[in-house]
Design a protein around this motif. Structure first.
Motif, mmCIF file in Angstrom:
data_model
loop_
_atom_site.group_PDB
_atom_site.id
_atom_site.type_symbol
_atom_site.label_atom_id
_atom_site.label_comp_id
_atom_site.label_asym_id
_atom_site.label_seq_id
_atom_site.Cartn_x
_atom_site.Cartn_y
_atom_site.Cartn_z
ATOM 1 N N VAL A 32 11.729 -48.451 35.062
ATOM 2 C CA VAL A 32 12.741 -48.742 36.045
ATOM 3 C C VAL A 32 13.498 -49.777 36.066
ATOM 4 N N ALA A 33 14.676 -50.128 36.259
ATOM 5 C CA ALA A 33 15.589 -51.238 36.164
ATOM 6 C C ALA A 33 15.076 -51.742 37.440
ATOM 7 N N PHE A 34 14.583 -52.929 37.841
ATOM 8 C CA PHE A 34 14.209 -53.633 38.905
ATOM 9 C C PHE A 34 14.056 -54.920 39.145
ATOM 10 N N TYR A 38 15.488 -44.924 45.512
ATOM 11 C CA TYR A 38 15.904 -45.760 46.876
ATOM 12 C C TYR A 38 14.607 -46.834 46.575
ATOM 13 N N ILE A 50 15.675 -40.235 43.979
ATOM 14 C CA ILE A 50 17.000 -39.481 44.404
ATOM 15 C C ILE A 50 17.120 -38.245 43.638
ATOM 16 N N VAL A 109 28.920 -40.639 40.251
ATOM 17 C CA VAL A 109 29.500 -41.950 40.276
ATOM 18 C C VAL A 109 31.032 -41.677 39.954
ATOM 19 N N ARG A 141 22.740 -45.331 29.578
ATOM 20 C CA ARG A 141 21.996 -45.058 30.623
ATOM 21 C C ARG A 141 22.771 -45.508 31.926
ATOM 22 N N VAL A 142 22.315 -44.852 33.155
ATOM 23 C CA VAL A 142 23.092 -45.478 34.273
ATOM 24 C C VAL A 142 21.522 -45.684 35.201
ATOM 25 N N ASP A 143 21.608 -46.659 35.676
ATOM 26 C CA ASP A 143 20.486 -47.284 36.817
ATOM 27 C C ASP A 143 21.135 -47.483 38.109
ATOM 28 N N ILE A 144 20.629 -46.849 38.981
ATOM 29 C CA ILE A 144 21.067 -46.880 40.220
ATOM 30 C C ILE A 144 19.862 -47.271 41.293
ATOM 31 N N ILE A 145 20.078 -48.626 41.757
ATOM 32 C CA ILE A 145 18.814 -48.455 43.009
ATOM 33 C C ILE A 145 19.520 -49.005 44.451
ATOM 34 N N ILE A 146 19.258 -48.124 45.265
ATOM 35 C CA ILE A 146 19.856 -48.122 46.651
ATOM 36 C C ILE A 146 18.671 -48.729 47.375
ATOM 37 N N ARG A 147 18.750 -50.114 47.878
ATOM 38 C CA ARG A 147 17.950 -50.404 48.484
ATOM 39 C C ARG A 147 18.032 -50.184 49.961
ATOM 40 N N GLU A 170 16.218 -54.925 34.899
ATOM 41 C CA GLU A 170 14.793 -54.747 34.239
ATOM 42 C C GLU A 170 14.936 -55.694 33.262
ATOM 43 N N LYS A 193 33.107 -44.968 42.970
ATOM 44 C CA LYS A 193 32.398 -44.404 44.530
ATOM 45 C C LYS A 193 31.169 -43.687 44.054
ATOM 46 N N ASP A 206 22.720 -51.271 44.086
ATOM 47 C CA ASP A 206 22.687 -51.861 42.675
ATOM 48 C C ASP A 206 23.042 -50.857 41.504
#
Lengths: 138, 138
Positions: A75-77, A94, A105, A112, A126-132, B78, B111, B128
């Motif tokens: 996981v991208a982080f 999340y 999620i 997107v 690849r698409v990484d989405i992190i919602i903080r 990452e 979006k 992110d």
DNA sequence: TTACATGCAAACTGTTTGCAAATAT
DNA sequence: ATATTTGCAAACAGTTTGCATGTAA
């Protein structure tokens, strides 16, 4: 050894990995309880707590081998730790700062829109989405 | 010292940071050429190449201070390195594996739709998004 | 029986920190 | 004058690796 273990052993063989005691034990922890997010550290602790005698180096090696075999996904982080996710399908996360944990999620509905054209000669890997998330003010 | 330097010096003072030679020099590199993505390592190299004598530790400290002051933003990523972005507005990134570099995505039109309800008592802190590109097959 | 896996400790990378010397106010 | 900043080297955290021992095939 139950049915699940045979299945896992077979997956490992398929990936060119011998189904050793350590890999089977770690695999059992990872894959027998729904989607999980672990770090090397957390998995090692969990293994020791379950009386599975395994060194931290082996946990690292195993996580990387499982990842290479497509059984896990990194996981991208932001930050120092690396998280691995047993859910290898395309989905997002999340991050809950308070508990320093990740939550999947469900991606079905998530979209997107409005991406600008990609640079020439490239395609999306690849698409990484992190919602903080943070605790809401009240 | 030109006008830009005065502006930067003022921003630093405002943030409670003394405008030292090192901070002004690093600031000049960072903020005088449009949006930039740097790591501590890359900024340090760039500074040395420009004959700005600064230690790597100071580069780290400075990046973290600038981040705390809101002059920079850390990019979720990452891997081992930490990237800082001089564009502190809400925007997302392409990551180009080939060149190991980040490129901003203008966010106006982008979006994210279909987010499931947030866990109770939480609100969004930040989103992110990293879109990893690879060379297209042909 | 032999190629692969493990455990340990040592190596490595990116980052932070303690402290004495230097600098901004 | 004095509080902050710097540079250096040492410390540190997370991760990887070399090698002798153990294990699966």
């Amino acid at each position: 050894m139950d049915v699940q273990d045979f299945v896992l052993a077979e997956r490992l063989r398929q990936a060119g990995l011998r189904p050793t005691r350590q890999r089977l034990s770690l695999g059992a922890i990872l894959f027998s309880a729904g989607d999980r997010h672990v770090s090397a550290e957390s998995l090692h602790k969990e293994a020791l707590a379950a009386r599975i005698d395994v060194s931290l180096a082996t946990v690292y090696n195993t996580l990387n081998q499982f990842k290479a075999a497509g059984l896990l996904r990194e996981v991208a982080f932001e930050g120092d730790r690396t998280f691995f996710d047993t859910n290898t399908s395309n989905h997002f996360h999340y991050y809950i700062a308070e508990t320093d944990s990740l939550v999947d999620i469900g991606t079905e509905d998530l979209k997107v829109l409005g991406l600008p054209p990609l640079p020439a000669g490239t395609e999306i890997d690849r698409v990484d989405i992190i919602i903080r998330l943070r605790k809401s003010v009240r």
